[in-house]
Each structure stands twice: as C-alpha cells, then as structure tokens.
Motif scaffolding. Structure first.
Motif, mmCIF file in Angstrom:
data_model
loop_
_atom_site.group_PDB
_atom_site.id
_atom_site.type_symbol
_atom_site.label_atom_id
_atom_site.label_comp_id
_atom_site.label_asym_id
_atom_site.label_seq_id
_atom_site.Cartn_x
_atom_site.Cartn_y
_atom_site.Cartn_z
ATOM 1 N N CYS A 126 0.858 -1.191 0.000
ATOM 2 C CA CYS A 126 0.000 0.000 0.000
ATOM 3 C C CYS A 126 0.893 1.240 0.000
ATOM 4 O O CYS A 126 1.706 1.427 0.905
ATOM 5 N N PHE A 127 0.740 2.043 -1.057
ATOM 6 C CA PHE A 127 1.675 3.152 -1.285
ATOM 7 C C PHE A 127 1.011 4.515 -1.117
ATOM 8 O O PHE A 127 -0.161 4.691 -1.445
ATOM 9 N N PHE A 128 1.792 5.455 -0.640
ATOM 10 C CA PHE A 128 1.260 6.778 -0.312
ATOM 11 C C PHE A 128 1.976 7.890 -1.081
ATOM 12 O O PHE A 128 3.111 7.742 -1.503
ATOM 13 N N CYS A 129 1.264 9.006 -1.209
ATOM 14 C CA CYS A 129 1.898 10.234 -1.671
ATOM 15 C C CYS A 129 1.459 11.359 -0.731
ATOM 16 O O CYS A 129 0.548 11.175 0.072
ATOM 17 N N ILE A 130 2.170 12.480 -0.821
ATOM 18 C CA ILE A 130 1.909 13.595 0.096
ATOM 19 C C ILE A 130 1.397 14.788 -0.706
ATOM 20 O O ILE A 130 2.116 15.323 -1.557
ATOM 21 N N GLY A 131 0.197 15.199 -0.431
ATOM 22 C CA GLY A 131 -0.391 16.325 -1.168
ATOM 23 C C GLY A 131 -0.276 17.618 -0.385
ATOM 24 O O GLY A 131 -1.148 17.950 0.422
ATOM 25 N N MET A 132 0.818 18.332 -0.599
ATOM 26 C CA MET A 132 1.001 19.606 0.105
ATOM 27 C C MET A 132 1.011 20.771 -0.874
ATOM 28 O O MET A 132 0.141 21.623 -0.831
ATOM 29 N N SER A 133 2.023 20.829 -1.762
ATOM 30 C CA SER A 133 2.160 21.986 -2.658
ATOM 31 C C SER A 133 0.936 22.158 -3.556
ATOM 32 O O SER A 133 0.241 21.200 -3.879
ATOM 33 N N GLU A 134 0.708 23.417 -3.949
ATOM 34 C CA GLU A 134 -0.372 23.760 -4.875
ATOM 35 C C GLU A 134 0.182 24.771 -5.870
ATOM 36 O O GLU A 134 1.283 25.299 -5.679
ATOM 37 N N PRO A 135 -0.612 25.090 -6.913
ATOM 38 C CA PRO A 135 -0.098 26.062 -7.889
ATOM 39 C C PRO A 135 0.331 27.387 -7.248
ATOM 40 O O PRO A 135 1.326 27.973 -7.651
ATOM 41 N N ASP A 136 -0.388 27.840 -6.226
ATOM 42 C CA ASP A 136 -0.029 29.113 -5.601
ATOM 43 C C ASP A 136 0.490 28.935 -4.174
ATOM 44 O O ASP A 136 0.497 29.867 -3.383
ATOM 45 N N SER A 137 0.872 27.717 -3.855
ATOM 46 C CA SER A 137 1.354 27.459 -2.507
ATOM 47 C C SER A 137 2.504 26.456 -2.569
ATOM 48 O O SER A 137 2.288 25.254 -2.647
ATOM 49 N N GLY A 138 3.711 26.980 -2.607
ATOM 50 C CA GLY A 138 4.893 26.116 -2.655
ATOM 51 C C GLY A 138 5.601 26.198 -1.323
ATOM 52 O O GLY A 138 5.204 25.556 -0.361
ATOM 53 N N SER A 139 6.613 27.066 -1.256
ATOM 54 C CA SER A 139 7.283 27.279 0.022
ATOM 55 C C SER A 139 6.330 27.885 1.046
ATOM 56 O O SER A 139 6.436 27.630 2.241
ATOM 57 N N ASP A 140 5.392 28.688 0.565
ATOM 58 C CA ASP A 140 4.392 29.312 1.445
ATOM 59 C C ASP A 140 3.239 28.337 1.638
ATOM 60 O O ASP A 140 2.148 28.524 1.103
ATOM 61 N N LEU A 141 3.499 27.310 2.420
ATOM 62 C CA LEU A 141 2.536 26.216 2.560
ATOM 63 C C LEU A 141 1.208 26.678 3.168
ATOM 64 O O LEU A 141 0.141 26.147 2.850
ATOM 65 N N ALA A 142 1.286 27.673 4.021
ATOM 66 C CA ALA A 142 0.065 28.133 4.679
ATOM 67 C C ALA A 142 -0.886 28.831 3.699
ATOM 68 O O ALA A 142 -2.030 29.133 4.037
ATOM 69 N N ALA A 143 -0.422 29.061 2.471
ATOM 70 C CA ALA A 143 -1.296 29.654 1.457
ATOM 71 C C ALA A 143 -2.189 28.595 0.799
ATOM 72 O O ALA A 143 -2.883 28.881 -0.177
ATOM 73 N N THR A 144 -2.174 27.396 1.338
ATOM 74 C CA THR A 144 -3.004 26.296 0.809
ATOM 75 C C THR A 144 -4.450 26.742 0.585
ATOM 76 O O THR A 144 -5.083 27.311 1.473
ATOM 77 N N ARG A 145 -4.936 26.475 -0.623
ATOM 78 C CA ARG A 145 -6.291 26.926 -0.976
ATOM 79 C C ARG A 145 -7.275 25.791 -1.219
ATOM 80 O O ARG A 145 -8.480 26.023 -1.192
ATOM 81 N N THR A 146 -6.764 24.592 -1.528
ATOM 82 C CA THR A 146 -7.679 23.487 -1.838
ATOM 83 C C THR A 146 -8.646 23.332 -0.659
ATOM 84 O O THR A 146 -8.238 23.135 0.490
ATOM 85 N N ARG A 147 -9.927 23.400 -0.985
ATOM 86 C CA ARG A 147 -10.952 23.585 0.032
ATOM 87 C C ARG A 147 -11.642 22.259 0.343
ATOM 88 O O ARG A 147 -12.044 21.541 -0.579
ATOM 89 N N ALA A 148 -11.758 21.904 1.603
ATOM 90 C CA ALA A 148 -12.579 20.762 2.014
ATOM 91 C C ALA A 148 -13.788 21.346 2.751
ATOM 92 O O ALA A 148 -13.657 21.856 3.859
ATOM 93 N N GLU A 149 -14.929 21.257 2.098
ATOM 94 C CA GLU A 149 -16.140 21.913 2.631
ATOM 95 C C GLU A 149 -17.016 20.860 3.295
ATOM 96 O O GLU A 149 -17.256 19.790 2.723
ATOM 97 N N LYS A 150 -17.456 21.150 4.499
ATOM 98 C CA LYS A 150 -18.236 20.161 5.260
ATOM 99 C C LYS A 150 -19.566 19.914 4.567
ATOM 100 O O LYS A 150 -20.295 20.847 4.230
ATOM 101 N N VAL A 151 -19.846 18.646 4.329
ATOM 102 C CA VAL A 151 -21.157 18.232 3.792
ATOM 103 C C VAL A 151 -21.629 17.042 4.614
ATOM 104 O O VAL A 151 -20.903 16.558 5.488
ATOM 105 N N GLU A 152 -22.782 16.567 4.342
ATOM 106 C CA GLU A 152 -23.353 15.421 5.059
ATOM 107 C C GLU A 152 -22.394 14.210 4.982
ATOM 108 O O GLU A 152 -22.052 13.763 3.886
ATOM 109 N N GLY A 153 -21.913 13.738 6.130
ATOM 110 C CA GLY A 153 -21.102 12.511 6.172
ATOM 111 C C GLY A 153 -19.652 12.677 5.784
ATOM 112 O O GLY A 153 -18.889 11.709 5.785
ATOM 113 N N GLY A 154 -19.267 13.891 5.428
ATOM 114 C CA GLY A 154 -17.857 14.045 5.039
ATOM 115 C C GLY A 154 -17.541 15.437 4.546
ATOM 116 O O GLY A 154 -18.084 16.436 5.041
ATOM 117 N N TYR A 155 -16.641 15.494 3.558
ATOM 118 C CA TYR A 155 -16.187 16.780 3.029
ATOM 119 C C TYR A 155 -16.190 16.722 1.504
ATOM 120 O O TYR A 155 -15.891 15.690 0.907
#
Lengths: 382, 347
Positions: A126-155
C-alpha cells in the motif's frame, strides 16, 4: 542564540547484525540491475521489490506488532534505509508511507485508520503520496487553498495539488486541505485527510520532468467526496501536524545519499584509470559523507528519544542537499567525460541521470531558502 | 554530558572567560608569557585531563579532553594547553610521569638515539615558554614508537610565530640527554594527534565566530534596522552555523573514535575527517564572519581576528585539510568503489 545539539550515536550490535542481512538480500536482488537504474534509489518505483522488502519485515520496522510492525529500534530502521540507498535499491514505492504517512497515522490517526492501513503498508503493498504543494502554494505552505467543505457525512474537496510525487502510482494521499479560512491567521483552518486516490472527482495528470521522467503530478479535485472517518487528527490542526512530520522528512539518509552511486562510480573510475590527481577531492567528499552520516544518525537518536530536533533536521537537509547536488559538478570537474542517457559506461550514465535530477534536491522537502530561514530563526534572528 | 564532563566544561569556560581579557591576548601577541593564566589552569588540573588518576590526573578520555580543547579554542587561550594535554597522554602511555609546567610536542625533525636527542625541529608550539618537550620517533620496524621527554631550558631555540602570533619555534637539538625515555606500542605520530588537537580547538573557535557574528548582526543597524533582519544576512548566518555544526560533529566523532580505537592507533581515519571538515568550515566561516562584520571586523581593535587568525593558521597546522584528504582519498581509490560503503559503515 539556540545551540544546535548533535549528540553522537553509536549503532547497537543488533543494528549491525541486521545490516549484514540487508546487504546479502540486496546483493542478490540487485545483481542484474544497471547502475543508472540503481542511481534512482528512492525515486525508483518498483512495487514487486517493495513487496519483497515487506516480506522481509523491513517496512514499518519500529511500529507496534498489532499494526503489522516489528517493534525494532529507530537505529535498525536507519541501517535498513542507508543500506537500501547506498546499494541503489528501488525503494520509492513504499518510502513515503514508511517514513511519514505510517508514523503520522500512528501519532494522529484513528484506530480504524491504523488497522485499515498500517498492516498493508508494512507488507509493502500500500503506497502513499503527500499532497502539500499547490499552484499558488509552494514554500508558502500556509497559502493552501484546496478547500474541504463540510457536507453530510464528510467533506467535498475542490482545488489542485501540484508536484505530488508518485500520485499516479500510489493508493492514498495524505492531503492538507483548507477547512476554514481566517484572513488574519492563515496557519489555522488547515486539516489533514487520508484520500483514497480512486475516489470519483480526482484527476491525476503526470508531469514530465526535464529528464523525461514522470514521477510527479498535478492532482485535481472536483467535488471529490472524502468521508468523515478519513480526517486525520483534528480539524484545524493540520499545520501543527505537518510541521511535526518535518524532522522525519528532513534528516534521513536520503537527504545526503541521493547521489551516492555517483561517488562510488567516481572512485571506481579513478581506480580504473590509475588517476591520482583527484585524491584530495575524493578525500574531502568522503569526509563530508562521514560527517553528514553522523549528523543524520544523531537526529535519528533524538527522534528515538522522543525529542523534536526540527532545527537540527534542517541543518542536515541543507548540508546534505549541497553535498548530493554538488557531486555531479565534482564528477565533471575531476573526471570529465560526457554525461550519457544510454549506451555509455556506468559512470557516464549515472552522471547523465544525476546531473539532470540534482536541481530538485534543494527544492523537494523544503527549499534551501526555507530551511535557512528556519535555521536563522533558531539563531534568534527572526 | 556526564558529571566529569559538566565539571570540566564549567571549570574551563569560567576560568578562560574570566582570565582571557583583551589585554591578556594583546600581551601574549607581543610575546609575553601568561604565567598567571597557566598557573590557574594547572591549579584546576586542566592540563592533566588525559593523565590517569593514579598519576595525579583527571583520568579523562578524549571525550573529556575535547571539552577543554574546545573551550581553549573558543576563548583563544594564548598558552599551550592542548599541547600539554596531549603530551600528558603520550607520556602516560609509556609510564612516564608528567613534569611541571607547560609541555610542548616535537614532530618531524628530531631523533632519539640511545637516550640522546638530535636534529632540527621546526614549528614547535610555545617551545620558548615550555619546560619540556615530548619527542616521538618511530622505530625502523614500525611496530613501536620511541618517546622521550627532554628539558628545554638549555635548548637552542629560534623564535617564530604563526599568523595568530602564537609561538611556533624551531628547536635545534645537539645530543641533549632525555630526562626520561621509553616506548609506546604501535606507530604514534605527533602530526596525527596534533591534528585532533587542532580540530577540537577549531570547533571551539568556530563556535565563537558564530556567536560573535550573530550578536553583531543583532546590534549593528543600517537602513533603520539591525542588519540581522535582512534575509541576505540571515541566509549567510544560517550557512555559517551549519558549517560550525558540521565541524563540531566531526571533531566529536574523532574523539569518540580516539577513545574507542586509541590502543590500536586506528582512529586515523576519523581524525583525518575531523581535520578536513574543520578546515573547510574555517574557509567558509571566516569569510562569512568578516563579511557580516564589515570594516570594523577588519580592525585590530575589534576582537574577531583573535578567532579568524587562529583558524587560518590552525587549518594548516599538523596537516592541512588537503594533506589529510589526499591520504584519505588515495586509500579509498585503492580500495575501489564497491569497498567504499562497507568501509564507511564499518567505522
């Protein structure tokens, strides 16, 4: 000013005994593998090889037995890793899960998550990858924009992760998503999730690197549903959880051994040529290798003792990246010879591969500038 | 750190910080022997850290000695503390008692024949102030090393200094009688153990460079703020600190190897690594420290040069990084590529 602490570590006898076992296994497994393939080490992805390593019991070495681990020491694990890297074993498939994702689940995962995934990781299936960087968030990791919006039973997830190594071959991603936006505190509102990469709404597009290899990816989330039970740790604690992983991510032997195969080829080539003009430079490279190994082992010892050597890990990674990045240049200066993609000597082909991938060594896992910023903060300058 | 190490660290750093004032350093550079400083070091037993307790020493190993050596480097101690520590260790190996006063070391140039010393030895640290010198001379069968302790009060000494104005004299021996002599098993050479001394002292001097430079960057203001607030300076200081850390680790590793292997004399590899790493760190660190200090750091009035001039001399003494790297690289190439990793991990 904070003093860096690098207490020396001596490897215990059981770690040295394990080294012999690993070496014998690798001598057999890799005997027909070309040098240029071995030069990829932890960038090399070979699911079958990972399964065999799992079978030997060398993945999840330190984890509890009830999760498929083997309850051995961090030093034994260190020996397994450094032997794999020095031999050029294709460990990329299981590397991230063994180093980072497994320990993350042990620290912050739910019992259900641990039972579901840790035994499979330890088996090397079972293999993993790490999803951190984004198009506008590289070294500035806290600029992460990918949104997880709460919905029924999950995001419901929308956004794009970028430069995600092995996403196209991994089963799961440990992803950092924004669950809340506070313009005054961008470090808050980040949350880690376990994402099954077969989830509908996820599109993975491999990106070819300058050497023609596709190991990193763009991963697009369009209304992808992640269930509640896949949240890792607690909502909004993503930043703290991610930074806790960094000492593991930045101090291991892969942070100075990525070009080791080239050093070995250089020594062999100089011997074959009967050339002693590079003795001093080779001596310096070996001295640095020995020093980096002691520094990296020292951080492993502190991690084993439950300390948080994040600062020391940054020191190891910065010096280690200079070292592994510098080796192709040294090879060129000392030995010359044209780098080759194929059809050359082992030395020429290994040089051809590493000369091209070396720029990534001071980018991945925290850029040189970010690391030095962390170190400067440790010195009390920021 | 264990109890002995904590005591040594506190004692050495307190004593040296308290006594080594700018006046002391300037007087020493002008050629004046620092008798008071030396007496205080002796009263605290620091020159005898490697002498067995049964002979009136502290009974420490290199892990303990390195603490004292690092402190000596950090405070730019203008006395042959390291040389005397090493001399005590060598004499104890041959069962010879330690004389009073500073003791120096004679490397290449001098010979021991039938208990008499002859030859011309250059670069002997503090010979003009030392009561005695330890002389090593490998026997032709290379199985053991002759050691002699000789009084220097009547020896012919040509005075010279290194860049830091530390005495590095030439001693001309013409058949002087050894006060004591004996043999040590194996090949023991002054260049090797001297390299360990300097690697440890350099790690201390490098730490002091880092401290001084970080402090200065926090105090000096330009463009309305401390220069340490500029990223360009921060990145330089970060680089400086990583090299200081590496030199310290390499020195500690060599000391650990010396304690582990000293009987077999095989810590040569780790000592070479330490000297090479200290040399490289010194090259980089002195450059960055001076750059950050600007013009003031280039003046004699500022104290930065007490560390940088020592580093520029020490990196070359007892074998430069290049000398040691050649030896190490040559041996590695002889062994071949496949033998490299097994060799590195077997140490």
């Amino acid at each position: 000013m904070q003093e860096f602490r690098f207490d020396l570590c001596t490897l215990p006898p059981e770690a040295e005994a394990l080294r012999k076992e690993v070496r014998a296994f690798l001598a057999d497994e890799l005997k027909d593998m070309p040098a240029v393939t071995r030069a990829q080490t932890w960038m090399g992805f070979d699911a079958e090889f990972s399964r065999k390593v799992g079978e030997k019991g060398w993945i999840g070495l330190t984890w509890p037995k009830k999760y498929g681990g083997h309850e051995r020491s961090a030093f034994e694990r260190y020996v397994v890793l450094e032997e794999m890297l020095a031999a050029g074993a294709p460990v990329g498939a299981h590397w991230i899960a063994d180093r980072q994702s497994g320990p993350l689940l042990l620290n912050f995962g739910t019992e259900e998550q641990r039972q579901m995934l840790l035994p499979e990781i330890a088996k090397g299936t079972c293999f993993f990858c790490i999803g951190m960087s984004e198009p506008d968030s590289g070294s500035d990791l806290a600029a992460t924009r990918t949104r997880a919006e709460k919905v029924e039973g999950g995001y419901k997830v929308n956004g794009t992760k970028l430069w995600t190594s092995n996403a196209h071959k991994a089963h799961y991603m440990i992803a950092l998503f924004r669950t809340h936006f506070d313009p005054d505190n961008k470090h808050a509102g980040l949350t880690q999730f376990l994402v099954d990469l077969k989830t509908p709404g996820i599109t993975i597009r491999p990106i070819t690197d300058l050497a023609g290899n596709a190991h990193f990816n763009e991963v697009v989330f369009e209304d992808a549903f992640v269930p509640d039970n896949m949240l890792v740790g607690s909502e909004g604690s993503g930043w703290g959880q991610v930074t806790a992983e960094l000492a593991y991510e930045r101090s291991g032997p892969e942070r100075y051994l990525s070009s080791y195969l080239l050093l070995q080829e250089m020594v062999g080539e100089l011997k074959a040529r009967g050339d002693s003009s590079a003795d001093a430079e080779i001596g310096r490279l070996i001295a640095e290798l020995v020093t980096l190994r002691q520094m990296s082992l020292s951080v492993a010892g502190m991690l084993e003792a439950g300390e948080n050597p994040a600062l020391e890990a940054s020191v190891v990674k910065d010096l280690g990246a200079i070292y592994e990045q510098g080796l192709p240049v040294k090879a060129h200066e000392l030995l010359g010879g044209e780098p080759r993609l194929a059809g050359g000597s082992d030395y020429e082909e290994v040089l051809g591969y590493l000369a091209q991938v070396a720029p990534s060594f001071s980018l991945r896992g925290g850029t040189r500038e970010i690391l030095r910023g962390i170190i400067a903060r440790g010195l009390g300058l920021r | 750190m264990n109890e002995l190490q904590t005591i040594l660290s506190d004692t050495a750093n307190r004593l040296l910080a308290g006594r080594i004032t700018r006046k002391v350093l300037e007087a020493a550079e002008a050629g004046e022997w620092q008798a008071g400083l030396w007496q205080a070091l002796e009263e605290n037993g620091l020159p005898r850290v490697l002498v067995p307790e049964s002979d009136g020493g502290a009974g420490g190993g290199w892990a303990e000695a390195s603490i004292v050596l690092k402190a000596a480097g950090r405070h730019a101690a203008p006395v042959p503390l390291g040389e005397t520590i090493l001399a005590g260790w060598l004499l104890a190996k041959a069962g010879i008692g330690m004389p009073d006063g500073p003791v120096t070391l004679v490397g290449a140039g001098a010979m021991i024949e039938k208990g008499k010393i002859s030859g011309k030895a250059p670069g002997v640290p503090y010979a003009r102030h030392a009561s005695h010198a330890v002389i090593l001379h490998a026997k032709p069968d290379a199985q053991s090393t002759k050691i002699a302790l000789v009084a220097l009060k009547d020896a012919a000494i040509e005075e010279d200094v290194n860049l830091a104005r530390q005495p590095r004299d030439t001693v001309v021996f013409s058949g002087e009688e050894a006060a004591e002599s004996g043999e040590i098993p194996g090949l023991v050479d002054v260049k090797l153990w001297g390299a360990l001394l300097r690697a440890c002292e350099m790690s201390g001097a490098l730490s002091s460079l880092l401290e001084q430079t970080v402090q200065y960057a926090g105090e000096r203001k330009q463009f309305g703020k401390p220069i340490g607030k500029f990223q360009a300076i921060q990145q330089q200081l970060a680089v400086l600190s990583t090299h200081v850390a590496a030199a310290n680790v390499a020195a500690a590793h060599a000391c650990a190897a010396a304690d582990k292997y000293s009987e077999k004399g095989s810590a040569r590899f780790e000592i070479a690594v330490a000297k090479i790493r200290a040399d490289e760190a010194a090259n980089l660190a002195t450059g960055i420290a001076h750059q950050v200090h600007g013009a003031i750091g280039f003046t004699y009035e500022h104290s930065l040069h007490f560390a940088t001039r020592r580093l520029w001399s020490w990196r070359a003494e007892f074998g430069s990084g290049r000398d040691w790297a050649k030896e190490l690289g040559h041996a590695a190439i002889e062994r071949g590529g496949a033998a490299l990793w097994p060799f590195v991990t077997a140490r």
